[in-house]
Design an enzyme around this catalytic site. Sequence first.
Site, PDB file in Angstrom:
ATOM      1  CB  SER A 224      41.556  36.652  41.567  1.00 28.98           C
ATOM      2  OG  SER A 224      40.582  36.739  42.581  1.00 28.98           O
ATOM      3  CD  GLU A 347      43.512  43.233  39.541  1.00 29.12           C
ATOM      4  OE1 GLU A 347      42.077  43.327  39.497  1.00 29.12           O
ATOM      5  OE2 GLU A 347      44.964  43.648  39.273  1.00 29.12           O
ATOM      6  CG  HIS A 447      39.771  41.035  39.867  1.00 30.66           C
ATOM      7  ND1 HIS A 447      41.721  40.563  40.208  1.00 30.66           N
ATOM      8  CD2 HIS A 447      38.853  39.752  40.860  1.00 30.66           C
ATOM      9  CE1 HIS A 447      41.675  39.894  41.038  1.00 30.66           C
ATOM     10  NE2 HIS A 447      40.472  38.767  41.291  1.00 30.66           N
TER      11      HIS A 447
END
Length: 535
Positions: A224, A347, A447
């Site tokens: 991320s 995600e 995610h």
Amino acid sequence: MPIRTALRARARWLSSILLSAVAGAAAAMAPVAHAAPDPNSQPVVSVTGGEIRGVRAAGVVRYLGVPFAQAGRFAPPRPAPPWPGVRPAVAHGPQCPQSSPVPGVALQPSSEDCLSIDLYVPEHPASPTLPVMVWLYGGAFVLGSNAQYDSPARLVRDGQVIVAVPNYRVGPFGFLALPELAAENGGATGTYGTLDQQAALRWIRDNAAAFGGDPGNVTLFGESAGGMSVCTQLASPSARGLYTKAIVQSGSCARSPLTPPTTQVAYQRSADYATGLGCADPATRSACLRVLPVDRLLDSPTTKLNTMAVTWTPVRDGIVVTDTPENALSGGAVRGIPLIVGSNADEGATFLALLDYARGTVPTVTEYTHWARELFGDNAGRLLQRYPASAYPTAAAAKERVLTDGFFACPAQFTAEAARRGGAHVWRYQFNDAPLPPNPVLPGAFHGAEVPYVFSALMGLPIPLSSAADRLSKNIQDSWARFAHTGDPETPAFTPWSNAGADTTLELGTDHVGPAGTFAAQHHCDLWAGIDHIG
């Protein structure tokens, strides 16, 4: 284990990945303290600053909370002061200042004096020099700490690698950009967190050998905002020579809201922030901000993950970061360097959980249409034509696909394409496994779902994976370790995995591992290729 019990257990470690109300499960929990062993039986290492004493556990020697630099508010890091005697390195240092994802609850101690590094070293090294893997944590550049990622034990022990996890400053402490700060710091502004990471990399270069590490074999990896941190280091001239390989997990170098903006954009964002805190006068605002208490500096919606449009990111200041990561990769900044670039199949589920479900809302067709027009502006019409709510079971499902494809999947594709144009060697993956049982809140490979397949525990809590998921976890760890050793991630479990072909990805799941060539079509990357900036 009953499904309800398993979900509760998983929710606890997910709190270290999810960045807002989903982290509520961790509110009653502080990071686990490691028992104090007999100090006379523990290893002592001499590093920059003095001697440190580590602790052995589970076939790994941990050295925690080691100072690598000293932070000054809105300034580049300085060398850490030395310490007398032998410093115990058996507990994590404080996290850098940040707003808690659970309002009113501090998940761990915080301090502006936060620039420490945690190291995990095989207790029984198979070689006198081991590769070093440096993990840069995620958190949308407003959250995160090294204490959250406190057990890469199997990766370290079985993979025979050293894992180092530095803290770096986030939010305005890491990325406030103002012209007067640039004048103070030789032009560097809005890149203090990026410079913290580079200070950690230089510390590793200078001290890796003391732990049996090879300072000439350093792999950056992160997820991320940690993935974008890797990208930013790839784009930074001042980071050259501090790494040899990189892994970008769900944090692409291309067309992300986290892409470093120009100083003009960053100056306006920071000026608006300062005005909101009562420090509007350009002649006095930096001094005004420097005397405010930490809690006041965090008293801003910009320090929380409230939207996909963010305020705090590294800045193209022309000194530390001179170009966008996408342009830098395309221009040959990492020519000849091995890269792994990947994303997860679902995600967007995480951001529906954080930005919709956690607030008690479920997207409707009207809300979805308004969100798309607000976030994508002139591109919204084309987007809604490609992702009409009528084509999905619910408006939430349509929004999840837009989030997945536009913010992660296709940016990963564009990252790989740019890196290949610039002469890098790129292996791509798509993570397809669902670590949670079927549920309406966090379904699929959301995610952050791959992070517990890389680490053995998060926030001091073991990760409850099924036997099949644990095998996949072991295979990912073996691949990441082989990449750190050799620059090639292909293993017996992950074969064939080619670094040729613009659209070839290795699909990673418990039920299937193998190459696929439909990634771009699956995620509508032809549409996203025409959108220069997402978010």
